[in-house]
Write a protein that holds these residues in place. Structure first.
Motif, short mmCIF file in Angstrom:
data_model
loop_
_atom_site.label_atom_id
_atom_site.label_comp_id
_atom_site.label_asym_id
_atom_site.label_seq_id
_atom_site.Cartn_x
_atom_site.Cartn_y
_atom_site.Cartn_z
N THR A 85 1.92 6.55 -7.04
CA THR A 85 0.88 7.50 -7.43
C THR A 85 1.37 8.93 -7.26
N ALA A 86 2.07 9.18 -6.16
CA ALA A 86 2.59 10.53 -5.93
C ALA A 86 3.62 10.90 -6.98
N GLU A 87 4.47 9.94 -7.37
CA GLU A 87 5.49 10.23 -8.39
C GLU A 87 4.85 10.52 -9.74
N LEU A 88 3.82 9.74 -10.10
CA LEU A 88 3.13 9.98 -11.37
C LEU A 88 2.46 11.35 -11.37
N GLU A 89 1.89 11.72 -10.25
CA GLU A 89 1.24 13.03 -10.16
C GLU A 89 2.26 14.15 -10.32
N ARG A 140 0.82 -1.20 0.00
CA ARG A 140 0.00 0.00 0.00
C ARG A 140 0.86 1.26 0.00
N SER A 141 1.94 1.24 0.82
CA SER A 141 2.83 2.40 0.87
C SER A 141 3.51 2.61 -0.47
N ARG A 142 3.92 1.50 -1.12
CA ARG A 142 4.58 1.61 -2.43
C ARG A 142 3.61 2.15 -3.47
N ALA A 143 2.36 1.70 -3.42
CA ALA A 143 1.36 2.20 -4.37
C ALA A 143 1.12 3.69 -4.17
#
Length: 272
Positions: free
Chosen positions: A245-249, A238-241
């Protein structure tokens, strides 16, 4: 077997617990006696070898029950606390009260005050304080050798034994304990205790509320962890996901910023 009451023999001396006189002659005198007694009792409450008493008969001489005095308040250092019918000095390591207080009333006579002074002087009192609440007059004596000498200036005087300070204003006398806090009447102390109990109850209720809120948060966290496990998602996944997501944003924000700069420069981003 019925025990017979003990009858005093001809040679046995009885030391009465009462002289038949009232503790105080009016409410003002009574209030002052109780205020000084209670504050001194509280001041030395944790010292097992300091005895504080009010209106207790003091017999300094064994074998003579006529020699006696009942100070309004007396403090004895070096003897154990405890209830007594009277203070029989020969039973108390031969220690005389070191500090005595007398609160005057309209019924006090000059001759009586002189007799008390001579008594306290003769039988070893170290500090003797006299307060007249009606006239707001304070005086004191301190031992100098075999005598009790008058204290010339009582304003802000600090008792050597008690470490209590005396402050006389135009209206009244105020005594301060060694921590600088003024003596309070028993009623004021009770009110303060009630306020402290109320404050403590509020703090306890608030602590219980916070504890309940924390417990609820713990239950929610455990429930969420259980749901994630049931879905096949552990905490690391979950933390990796969330990180991905934060990096893609962040990449999207950078791309939009670059496109805006190109347009401002007159370059069509579609041609790149």
């Amino acid at each position: 077997m019925v025990s017979q009451p003990k009858i005093a023999t001809q040679h046995e001396i009885i030391y009465p617990d009462s002289d038949g006189k009232p503790m105080a002659e009016n409410t003002i005198q009574f209030r002052w006696i109780m205020t000084i007694y209670h504050n001194l009792a509280w001041l030395f409450a944790l010292q097992a070898d300091v005895f504080v008493a009010g209106d207790l008969l003091w017999y300094p001489v064994e074998g003579n029950n006529k020699i006696r005095q009942a100070p309004d308040v007396m403090v004895v250092f070096g003897v154990e606390k405890g209830d007594r019918g009277s203070y029989q000095q020969w039973k108390e390591k031969a220690i005389a009260p070191q500090v005595v207080f007398e609160i005057l009333s309209p019924g006090n006579r000059p001759g009586e005050l002189t007799r008390k002074l001579l008594f306290y002087e003769h039988y070893g009192v170290e500090e003797y304080y006299i307060y007249d609440p009606e006239n707001n007059d304070l005086s004191g004596c301190i031992r100098s050798g075999d005598h009790l000498a008058m204290i010339e200036e009582m304003q802000n005087w600090v008792s050597p034994r008690l470490q209590v300070r005396f402050e006389l204003s135009e209206e009244t006398l105020t005594l301060y304990n060694p921590q600088g806090q003024p003596f309070s009447s028993p009623l004021e102390i009770e009110q303060q205790l009630q306020q402290e109990r109320s404050r403590a109850e509020q703090e306890r209720s608030r602590a219980e509320q916070v504890t309940a809120e924390l417990e609820e948060e713990r239950r929610k966290t455990k429930r969420l962890e259980m749901l994630l496990r049931e879905a096949g998602i552990d905490e690391q996944e979950r933390s990796r996901a969330e990180q991905v997501t934060a990096e893609l944003e962040e990449e999207r924000r950078k791309t939009k910023r670059l496109e805006m700069l190109l347009r401002e420069a007159g370059i069509d981003g579609d041609r790149l």
